[in-house]
Design a protein around this motif. Structure first.
Motif, PDB file in Angstrom:
ATOM      1  N   LEU A   1      11.382  40.175 -19.509  1.00  0.00           N
ATOM      2  CA  LEU A   1      11.739  39.630 -20.821  1.00  0.00           C
ATOM      3  C   LEU A   1      13.222  39.886 -21.072  1.00  0.00           C
ATOM      4  O   LEU A   1      13.664  41.034 -21.071  1.00  0.00           O
ATOM      5  N   PRO A   2      14.002  38.807 -21.304  1.00  0.00           N
ATOM      6  CA  PRO A   2      15.424  39.028 -21.627  1.00  0.00           C
ATOM      7  C   PRO A   2      15.573  39.525 -23.064  1.00  0.00           C
ATOM      8  O   PRO A   2      15.152  38.827 -23.995  1.00  0.00           O
ATOM      9  N   LEU A   3      16.139  40.692 -23.242  1.00  0.00           N
ATOM     10  CA  LEU A   3      16.312  41.240 -24.593  1.00  0.00           C
ATOM     11  C   LEU A   3      17.692  40.902 -25.169  1.00  0.00           C
ATOM     12  O   LEU A   3      17.879  40.924 -26.379  1.00  0.00           O
ATOM     13  N   ARG A   4      18.643  40.587 -24.291  1.00  0.00           N
ATOM     14  CA  ARG A   4      20.012  40.394 -24.782  1.00  0.00           C
ATOM     15  C   ARG A   4      20.123  39.279 -25.831  1.00  0.00           C
ATOM     16  O   ARG A   4      20.763  39.488 -26.866  1.00  0.00           O
ATOM     17  N   PRO A   5      19.472  38.106 -25.621  1.00  0.00           N
ATOM     18  CA  PRO A   5      19.622  37.053 -26.638  1.00  0.00           C
ATOM     19  C   PRO A   5      19.191  37.506 -28.023  1.00  0.00           C
ATOM     20  O   PRO A   5      19.869  37.235 -29.011  1.00  0.00           O
ATOM     21  N   MET A   6      18.089  38.235 -28.091  1.00  0.00           N
ATOM     22  CA  MET A   6      17.645  38.643 -29.428  1.00  0.00           C
ATOM     23  C   MET A   6      18.523  39.763 -29.990  1.00  0.00           C
ATOM     24  O   MET A   6      18.786  39.809 -31.184  1.00  0.00           O
ATOM     25  N   LEU A   7      19.014  40.633 -29.113  1.00  0.00           N
ATOM     26  CA  LEU A   7      19.927  41.683 -29.594  1.00  0.00           C
ATOM     27  C   LEU A   7      21.180  41.039 -30.185  1.00  0.00           C
ATOM     28  O   LEU A   7      21.673  41.439 -31.238  1.00  0.00           O
ATOM     29  N   ARG A   8      21.682  40.008 -29.484  1.00  0.00           N
ATOM     30  CA  ARG A   8      22.939  39.386 -29.931  1.00  0.00           C
ATOM     31  C   ARG A   8      22.707  38.413 -31.085  1.00  0.00           C
ATOM     32  O   ARG A   8      23.651  38.017 -31.763  1.00  0.00           O
ATOM     33  N   ALA A   9      21.437  38.026 -31.286  1.00  0.00           N
ATOM     34  CA  ALA A   9      21.134  37.175 -32.454  1.00  0.00           C
ATOM     35  C   ALA A   9      20.919  38.031 -33.694  1.00  0.00           C
ATOM     36  O   ALA A   9      20.624  37.511 -34.768  1.00  0.00           O
ATOM     37  N   GLY A  10      21.034  39.345 -33.532  1.00  0.00           N
ATOM     38  CA  GLY A  10      20.940  40.227 -34.688  1.00  0.00           C
ATOM     39  C   GLY A  10      19.522  40.560 -35.101  1.00  0.00           C
ATOM     40  O   GLY A  10      19.234  40.710 -36.291  1.00  0.00           O
ATOM     41  N   CYS A  11      18.633  40.689 -34.141  1.00  0.00           N
ATOM     42  CA  CYS A  11      17.244  41.016 -34.492  1.00  0.00           C
ATOM     43  C   CYS A  11      17.178  42.377 -35.199  1.00  0.00           C
ATOM     44  O   CYS A  11      18.052  43.227 -35.014  1.00  0.00           O
ATOM     45  N   CYS A  12      16.127  42.553 -35.971  1.00  0.00           N
ATOM     46  CA  CYS A  12      15.938  43.850 -36.635  1.00  0.00           C
ATOM     47  C   CYS A  12      15.102  44.761 -35.728  1.00  0.00           C
ATOM     48  O   CYS A  12      14.565  44.320 -34.708  1.00  0.00           O
ATOM     49  N   ASP A  13      14.983  46.010 -36.119  1.00  0.00           N
ATOM     50  CA  ASP A  13      14.277  46.980 -35.267  1.00  0.00           C
ATOM     51  C   ASP A  13      12.806  46.591 -35.051  1.00  0.00           C
ATOM     52  O   ASP A  13      12.269  46.766 -33.967  1.00  0.00           O
ATOM     53  N   GLU A  14      12.163  46.065 -36.094  1.00  0.00           N
ATOM     54  CA  GLU A  14      10.745  45.704 -35.940  1.00  0.00           C
ATOM     55  C   GLU A  14      10.572  44.577 -34.931  1.00  0.00           C
ATOM     56  O   GLU A  14       9.620  44.558 -34.163  1.00  0.00           O
ATOM     57  N   GLU A  15      11.494  43.628 -34.966  1.00  0.00           N
ATOM     58  CA  GLU A  15      11.421  42.517 -34.016  1.00  0.00           C
ATOM     59  C   GLU A  15      11.660  43.010 -32.588  1.00  0.00           C
ATOM     60  O   GLU A  15      10.987  42.578 -31.645  1.00  0.00           O
ATOM     61  N   LEU A  16      12.608  43.927 -32.456  1.00  0.00           N
ATOM     62  CA  LEU A  16      12.881  44.475 -31.130  1.00  0.00           C
ATOM     63  C   LEU A  16      11.650  45.223 -30.612  1.00  0.00           C
ATOM     64  O   LEU A  16      11.213  45.027 -29.470  1.00  0.00           O
ATOM     65  N   ASP A  17      11.061  46.050 -31.467  1.00  0.00           N
ATOM     66  CA  ASP A  17       9.867  46.808 -31.065  1.00  0.00           C
ATOM     67  C   ASP A  17       8.739  45.845 -30.677  1.00  0.00           C
ATOM     68  O   ASP A  17       8.048  46.046 -29.677  1.00  0.00           O
ATOM     69  N   ALA A  18       8.571  44.795 -31.498  1.00  0.00           N
ATOM     70  CA  ALA A  18       7.482  43.840 -31.239  1.00  0.00           C
ATOM     71  C   ALA A  18       7.700  43.126 -29.907  1.00  0.00           C
ATOM     72  O   ALA A  18       6.757  42.924 -29.131  1.00  0.00           O
ATOM     73  N   ALA A  19       8.952  42.787 -29.624  1.00  0.00           N
ATOM     74  CA  ALA A  19       9.251  42.099 -28.354  1.00  0.00           C
ATOM     75  C   ALA A  19       8.964  43.025 -27.174  1.00  0.00           C
ATOM     76  O   ALA A  19       8.386  42.610 -26.164  1.00  0.00           O
ATOM     77  N   ILE A  20       9.332  44.287 -27.317  1.00  0.00           N
ATOM     78  CA  ILE A  20       9.088  45.242 -26.222  1.00  0.00           C
ATOM     79  C   ILE A  20       7.585  45.422 -26.025  1.00  0.00           C
ATOM     80  O   ILE A  20       7.084  45.402 -24.904  1.00  0.00           O
ATOM     81  N   ARG A  21       6.861  45.536 -27.122  1.00  0.00           N
ATOM     82  CA  ARG A  21       5.393  45.684 -27.010  1.00  0.00           C
ATOM     83  C   ARG A  21       4.781  44.464 -26.327  1.00  0.00           C
ATOM     84  O   ARG A  21       3.897  44.585 -25.480  1.00  0.00           O
ATOM     85  N   SER A  22       5.271  43.278 -26.694  1.00  0.00           N
ATOM     86  CA  SER A  22       4.692  42.075 -26.089  1.00  0.00           C
ATOM     87  C   SER A  22       5.050  42.005 -24.604  1.00  0.00           C
ATOM     88  O   SER A  22       4.270  41.545 -23.783  1.00  0.00           O
ATOM     89  N   ALA A  23       6.252  42.511 -24.265  1.00  0.00           N
ATOM     90  CA  ALA A  23       6.642  42.523 -22.845  1.00  0.00           C
ATOM     91  C   ALA A  23       5.745  43.467 -22.054  1.00  0.00           C
ATOM     92  O   ALA A  23       5.332  43.147 -20.928  1.00  0.00           O
ATOM     93  N   ILE A  24       5.430  44.603 -22.636  1.00  0.00           N
ATOM     94  CA  ILE A  24       4.593  45.584 -21.925  1.00  0.00           C
ATOM     95  C   ILE A  24       3.228  44.949 -21.588  1.00  0.00           C
ATOM     96  O   ILE A  24       2.626  45.246 -20.556  1.00  0.00           O
ATOM     97  N   GLU A  25       2.795  44.029 -22.459  1.00  0.00           N
ATOM     98  CA  GLU A  25       1.551  43.286 -22.194  1.00  0.00           C
ATOM     99  C   GLU A  25       1.638  42.504 -20.879  1.00  0.00           C
ATOM    100  O   GLU A  25       0.627  42.176 -20.266  1.00  0.00           O
ATOM    101  N   LEU A  26       2.868  42.145 -20.504  1.00  0.00           N
ATOM    102  CA  LEU A  26       3.055  41.324 -19.290  1.00  0.00           C
ATOM    103  C   LEU A  26       3.152  42.163 -18.020  1.00  0.00           C
ATOM    104  O   LEU A  26       3.317  41.626 -16.936  1.00  0.00           O
ATOM    105  N   LYS A  27       3.069  43.476 -18.167  1.00  0.00           N
ATOM    106  CA  LYS A  27       3.224  44.303 -16.960  1.00  0.00           C
ATOM    107  C   LYS A  27       2.087  44.001 -15.994  1.00  0.00           C
ATOM    108  O   LYS A  27       0.917  44.136 -16.337  1.00  0.00           O
TER     109      LYS A  27
END
Ligand code: SAM
Ligand code: SF4
Length: 364
Positions: free
Chosen positions: A316-342
């Motif tokens: 999961l590319p995190l850089r686009p959302m980091l640079r789009a100014g995501c908030c902490d909850e969105e970042l956490d949610a994206a990481i959790r959803s990525a872990i689902e893909l392991k």
């Protein structure tokens, strides 16, 4: 810097969360939390594996060209503009830490090529929830940086060293590096790093005959030797002369009277220890003995891509959302959803040609 998600009541069900394109309902489904709430829950994948270890690559560049890792003349690097900045790395580490990941390793490429690495280490080691910060390095620049790294909160070091013979090491790394590496090792030891682990990739007709000498060297200096099987990552990994470590394990066991042992770290290595319990040798055997069922880690590459397995493409590319100014909850949610893909396991044996990424691109 933590960022708070500002969600208006009237859009809480259907709206798009902040500037990042995720509906709140979807976000809640992914995270299982209501917006505005924080969670201390741990990260766990579909196979009930707890992810408590992040390896983060701070560069894909290297001053060596180990034959199993980087092709000679390789220069297909990420552009500096695409590297995660220290602020961005800190945000991702803080996100993992608040979701229960406590152990972090800085790696690369060669991490000591990134400017002010000890500055980054100091920032990461002081984050809440970061209990263990370690570094993997080829040690060519370690002598200059060991003291600063120790002061910055790096506690443990893994150092690549495939031979104690200068000519042979040149053949493997394509550079005269032995003196610098040995100096780095001794300065690191004097600076108080413990444990120091020596990673030796074992290859047929290259350094297979040197494992006893390397073991004796490590025992003498109080280093922990870890022998590693080559993985078919990229053409370099596929062309490396793979050796099954099981016969070598038996050889070392007989030579030094080693017995089964456990050495802390929670990693994939299986250890043998000397009869006095003072020294140990680890065996990392991704090919001859799968350890995927206990895999506890994911990897962040220098461009901010979260790789979920060395031997699969799930990422999961995190850089686009980091640079789009995501908030902490969105970042956490994206990481959790990525872990689902392991994925459940790598398929290095079944599909040796599958992974074209070389190790230094992912972060080893
Ligand atoms: N440059 C640092 C170093 O060499 O320790 C950190 C990065 S390096 C990519 C991390 C580890 O990956 C090293 O221990 C290296 O031996 C290992 N590695 C690289 N390519 C590999 C391969 N194809 N198979 C097995 N291990 C590999
Ligand atoms: Fe560089 Fe480490 Fe890869 Fe060797 S293994 S080429 S030192 S990144």
């Amino acid at each position: 810097m933590p960022r708070t998600c500002i969600i208006k009541e009237d859009t809480a069900d259907e709206g798009v969360c902040c500037r990042y394109n995720a509906g709140h309902r979807e976000l809640h489904q992914i995270t299982g939390i209501e917006s505005g709430m924080t969670t201390a829950a741990t990260l766990q994948d579909r196979f009930s594996r707890r992810i408590d270890y992040l390896r983060l690559s701070v560069t894909d560049r290297c001053d060596l060209r180990c034959s199993y890792c980087m092709p000679q003349g390789f220069s297909d690097y990420e552009l500096p503009a695409d590297w995660l900045t220290f602020d961005e790395i800190e945000r991702v580490v803080a996100a993992f830490a608040r979701m229960g990941t406590s152990r972090f390793r800085i790696t690369g490429g060669e991490p000591l090529l990134r400017r002010n690495l000890s500055g980054l280490a100091a920032r990461l080691s002081s984050l809440s929830g970061v209990e263990d910060l370690s570094l993997s390095t080829n040690a060519t620049h370690l002598a200059q940086h060991a003291v600063a790294l120790k002061a910055a909160g790096v506690t443990r070091l893994n150092i690549s060293l495939d031979s104690l013979c200068a000519e042979r090491l040149h053949q493997i790394t394509r550079r005269d590096a032995l003196d610098e590496i040995l100096e780095g090792l001794l300065v690191a030891k004097a600076s108080g790093f413990a444990p120091i682990k020596i990673n030796m990739v074992v290859m047929a007709d290259v350094n297979e005959d040197e494992v006893e000498d390397m073991a004796a060297f490590c025992f003498r200096h109080g280093f922990v030797l870890r022998l590693i099987e080559t993985m078919p990552m990229g053409e370099t990994g596929r062309n490396a002369a793979y050796v099954d470590l099981q016969p070598i394990r038996q050889r070392l066991q007989a030579r030094f009277g080693l017995v089964d042992g456990i050495v802390g770290g929670g990693g994939p290595a299986r250890y043998l220890v000397t009869p006095d319990g003072k020294s140990s040798i680890g065996f990392i055997t991704p090919m001859s003995q799968h350890f995927c069922e206990t895999c506890n880690r994911v990897r962040l590459s220098v461009d901010g891509t979260l790789y979920l397995c060395l031997g699969q493409e799930n990422a999961l590319p995190l850089r686009p959302m980091l640079r789009a100014g995501c908030c902490d909850e969105e970042l956490d949610a994206a990481i959790r959803s990525a872990i689902e893909l392991k994925p459940e396991r790598h398929e290095f044996s079944e599909q040796p040609g599958k992974i074209i990424r070389i190790m230094s691109m992912t972060g080893g």
